[in-house]
Design an enzyme around this catalytic site. Structure first.
Site, PDB file in Angstrom:
ATOM      1  N   SER A   1      -8.307  -4.476   5.199  1.00  0.00           N
ATOM      2  CA  SER A   1      -8.929  -4.207   3.897  1.00  0.00           C
ATOM      3  C   SER A   1      -9.397  -5.461   3.138  1.00  0.00           C
ATOM      4  O   SER A   1      -9.083  -5.629   1.955  1.00  0.00           O
ATOM      5  CB  SER A   1      -7.983  -3.373   3.023  1.00  0.00           C
ATOM      6  OG  SER A   1      -7.646  -2.167   3.665  1.00  0.00           O
TER       7      SER A   1
ATOM      8  N   ASN B   1     -10.971  -2.266  -5.589  1.00  0.00           N
ATOM      9  CA  ASN B   1     -10.147  -1.392  -6.439  1.00  0.00           C
ATOM     10  C   ASN B   1     -10.745  -1.196  -7.845  1.00  0.00           C
ATOM     11  O   ASN B   1     -10.416  -0.226  -8.530  1.00  0.00           O
ATOM     12  CB  ASN B   1      -8.713  -1.927  -6.577  1.00  0.00           C
ATOM     13  CG  ASN B   1      -7.888  -1.823  -5.304  1.00  0.00           C
ATOM     14  OD1 ASN B   1      -6.962  -2.616  -5.077  1.00  0.00           O
ATOM     15  ND2 ASN B   1      -8.184  -0.842  -4.445  1.00  0.00           N
TER      16      ASN B   1
ATOM     17  N   ASP C   1       0.831  -1.214   0.000  1.00  0.00           N
ATOM     18  CA  ASP C   1       0.000   0.000   0.000  1.00  0.00           C
ATOM     19  C   ASP C   1       0.864   1.263   0.000  1.00  0.00           C
ATOM     20  O   ASP C   1       1.968   1.267   0.552  1.00  0.00           O
ATOM     21  CB  ASP C   1      -0.927  -0.028   1.227  1.00  0.00           C
ATOM     22  CG  ASP C   1      -2.111   0.909   1.066  1.00  0.00           C
ATOM     23  OD1 ASP C   1      -2.376   1.361  -0.065  1.00  0.00           O
ATOM     24  OD2 ASP C   1      -2.782   1.192   2.092  1.00  0.00           O
TER      25      ASP C   1
HETATM   26  C1  IPE Z   1      -5.595  -2.663  -0.232  1.00  0.00           C
HETATM   27  O1  IPE Z   1      -5.202  -1.341  -0.428  1.00  0.00           O
HETATM   28  C2  IPE Z   1      -5.586  -3.392  -1.544  1.00  0.00           C
HETATM   29  C3  IPE Z   1      -4.276  -3.634  -2.140  1.00  0.00           C
HETATM   30  C4  IPE Z   1      -3.129  -3.371  -1.601  1.00  0.00           C
HETATM   31  C5  IPE Z   1      -4.312  -4.228  -3.451  1.00  0.00           C
HETATM   32  P1  IPE Z   1      -6.262  -0.175  -0.606  1.00  0.00           P
HETATM   33  O2  IPE Z   1      -5.493   1.089  -0.750  1.00  0.00           O
HETATM   34  O3  IPE Z   1      -7.211  -0.513  -1.677  1.00  0.00           O
HETATM   35  O4  IPE Z   1      -7.032  -0.244   0.785  1.00  0.00           O
HETATM   36  P2  IPE Z   1      -7.850   0.871   1.566  1.00  0.00           P
HETATM   37  O5  IPE Z   1      -8.857   1.419   0.613  1.00  0.00           O
HETATM   38  O6  IPE Z   1      -6.890   1.922   1.995  1.00  0.00           O
HETATM   39  O7  IPE Z   1      -8.442   0.155   2.742  1.00  0.00           O
HETATM   40  C1  IPE Z   2      -1.477   0.216  -3.392  1.00  0.00           C
HETATM   41  O1  IPE Z   2      -1.288   1.585  -3.438  1.00  0.00           O
HETATM   42  C2  IPE Z   2      -1.716  -0.401  -4.739  1.00  0.00           C
HETATM   43  C3  IPE Z   2      -3.115  -0.757  -4.993  1.00  0.00           C
HETATM   44  C4  IPE Z   2      -4.101  -0.710  -4.143  1.00  0.00           C
HETATM   45  C5  IPE Z   2      -3.419  -1.202  -6.361  1.00  0.00           C
HETATM   46  P1  IPE Z   2      -2.503   2.599  -3.496  1.00  0.00           P
HETATM   47  O2  IPE Z   2      -2.861   2.823  -4.920  1.00  0.00           O
HETATM   48  O3  IPE Z   2      -3.609   2.160  -2.628  1.00  0.00           O
HETATM   49  O4  IPE Z   2      -1.825   3.911  -2.908  1.00  0.00           O
HETATM   50  P2  IPE Z   2      -2.424   4.889  -1.827  1.00  0.00           P
HETATM   51  O5  IPE Z   2      -2.875   4.057  -0.677  1.00  0.00           O
HETATM   52  O6  IPE Z   2      -3.545   5.628  -2.478  1.00  0.00           O
HETATM   53  O7  IPE Z   2      -1.281   5.781  -1.466  1.00  0.00           O
HETATM   54 MG    MG Z   3      -4.056   2.396  -0.675  1.00  0.00          MG
END
Ligand code: IPE
Ligand code: IPE
Ligand code: MG
Length: 251
Positions: free
Chosen positions: A197, A69, A21
Site C-alpha cells: 500500500s 486515506n 491495518d
Molecule cells: C494502509 O492501510 C495505510 C495505513 C495503515 C495508514 P489502508 O487500509 O489504507 O490500505 P489499503 O487501502 O487496504 O491498501
Molecule cells: C488502519 O485501519 C488505520 C488506517 C488506515 C488509518 P483501517 O481503517 O484501514 O481498517 P480496515 O482496513 O478498513 O479494517
Molecule cells: Mg485498511
C-alpha cells in the site's frame, strides 16, 4: 505464549516498520462505528512501541495515515485527526518514560494546523531523549516521497550544487524523508492483507516481510515478539549465496 526471553538478544532488528491495518473491520465485527476501531488501535500502538523500546529496537516506523486515506469520508478523516491530537497529548508521558524520540515522515503541510502544532510540540519535547526513535508516517506515501526527492535533487542539479555523475543510490537516499534512518529490517502488516500500500517502497528493497491475520486493535506485545522471533529465523542473503553470507558472519 511468547515472552521477551524467547528473543535472541544478539539479533534484534534495528528498524521495524508496521502497516497498522484492520481497525475498521475490528469495529465492524463488534457492530460498532469504524472510529471505535481507531480508538482501540491506540492501545496497540502503545503496546508495540513499549515492547520495541524494551527489547532494544532502535527505530520503529508506524504507518498511521496515508496520502490515499485523505479520500476517506470526511467524518472518518476528522475523527482520525482528533484522535491523533488526543493521543499525542495522552501518550507524551509514555514517550518520556521510555526515552523515545518522536519523528514524522509525510506531507505535514497538508495536515490541519492544530494537528501540525501538536506534532511539532511533541517532536520538540522528545528531541533530547536518548532511546528508540519512533517515526510516525502521516499523510505519507512512498511515491509522493520519491517524486519529492527527485524534484529536490533536480533542483540541486539545476543550481549546480550536484553534478549528474554524482547521482547514485546513496545520494538519492539522502533526499528521501528517511534520510539518516537505516532501511527497515522487517515490515509487519496486520489484518491479513498481503500488500504494501505505497509504504516505504524504496526502503524495503531487502526488508523481510511479516504478515499476521490479527486486526490492529488486537495486537499486543507478544505479537511483536512473535514477529521478531520469526525474523530471527530468516536468512538474509542480499543476493549472495547462503555460503557467502555465513562466511560474512564468521569473519
Ligand atoms: C494502509 O492501510 C495505510 C495505513 C495503515 C495508514 P489502508 O487500509 O489504507 O490500505 P489499503 O487501502 O487496504 O491498501
Ligand atoms: C488502519 O485501519 C488505520 C488506517 C488506515 C488509518 P483501517 O481503517 O484501514 O481498517 P480496515 O482496513 O478498513 O479494517
Ligand atoms: Mg485498511
Amino acid at each position: 505464549m511468547t515472552t521477551k526471553e524467547d528473543i535472541d538478544k544478539n539479533k534484534i532488528p534495528t528498524h521495524i516498520a508496521v502497516i497498522m491495518d484492520g481497525n475498521g473491520r475490528w469495529a465492524k465485527q463488534k457492530g460498532k462505528e469504524r472510529v471505535v476501531g481507531h480508538q482501540h488501535g491506540v492501545k496497540a500502538v502503545r503496546e508495540v512501541t513499549e515492547a520495541a523500546a524494551e527489547v532494544g529496537v532502535k527505530y520503529l516506523t508506524l504507518f498511521a495515515f496515508s496520502t490515499e486515506n485523505w479520500q476517506r469520508p470526511s467524518d472518518e478523516v476528522n475523527a482520525l485527526m482528533s484522535l491523533l491530537v488526543s493521543t499525542l497529548n495522552s501518550e507524551i508521558k509514555t514517550l518520556m518514560e521510555n526515552n523515545i524520540v518522536l519523528k514524522t515522515i509525510g506531507n505535514l503541510d497538508i495536515m490541519p494546523a492544530q494537528v501540525r502544532k501538536n506534532l511539532m510540540k511533541t517532536v520538540r519535547e522528545t528531541l533530547h531523549n536518548k532511546g528508540m526513535t519512533l517515526i510516525l508516517a502521516l499523510s505519507y506515501s512512498a511515491r509522493w516521497e520519491i517524486a519529492g526527492a527527485a524534484r529536490e535533487l533536480a533542483d540541486d542539479v539545476k543550481e549546480g550544487k550536484v553534478g549528474l555523475d554524482e547521482i547514485d543510490e546513496t545520494l538519492f537516499s539522502e533526499y528521501l524523508q528517511t534520510r539518516n534512518i537505516p532501511d527497515p529490517d522487517i515490515l509487519i502488516r496486520t489484518s491479513g492483507e498481503y500488500r504494501v500500500s505505497n509504504f516505504l517502497l524504496w526502503q524495503i528493497a531487502y526488508t523481510e516481510l511479516y504478515f499476521t491475520k490479527k486486526l490492529w486493535p488486537d495486537i499486543r506485545k507478544e505479537d511483536l515478539y512473535d514477529a521478531i522471533i520469526d525474523y530471527q529465523s530468516r536468512e538474509r542473503r542480499f543476493g549472495l549465496l547462503s555460503e557467502q553470507t555465513k562466511l560474512d558472519v564468521d569473519r
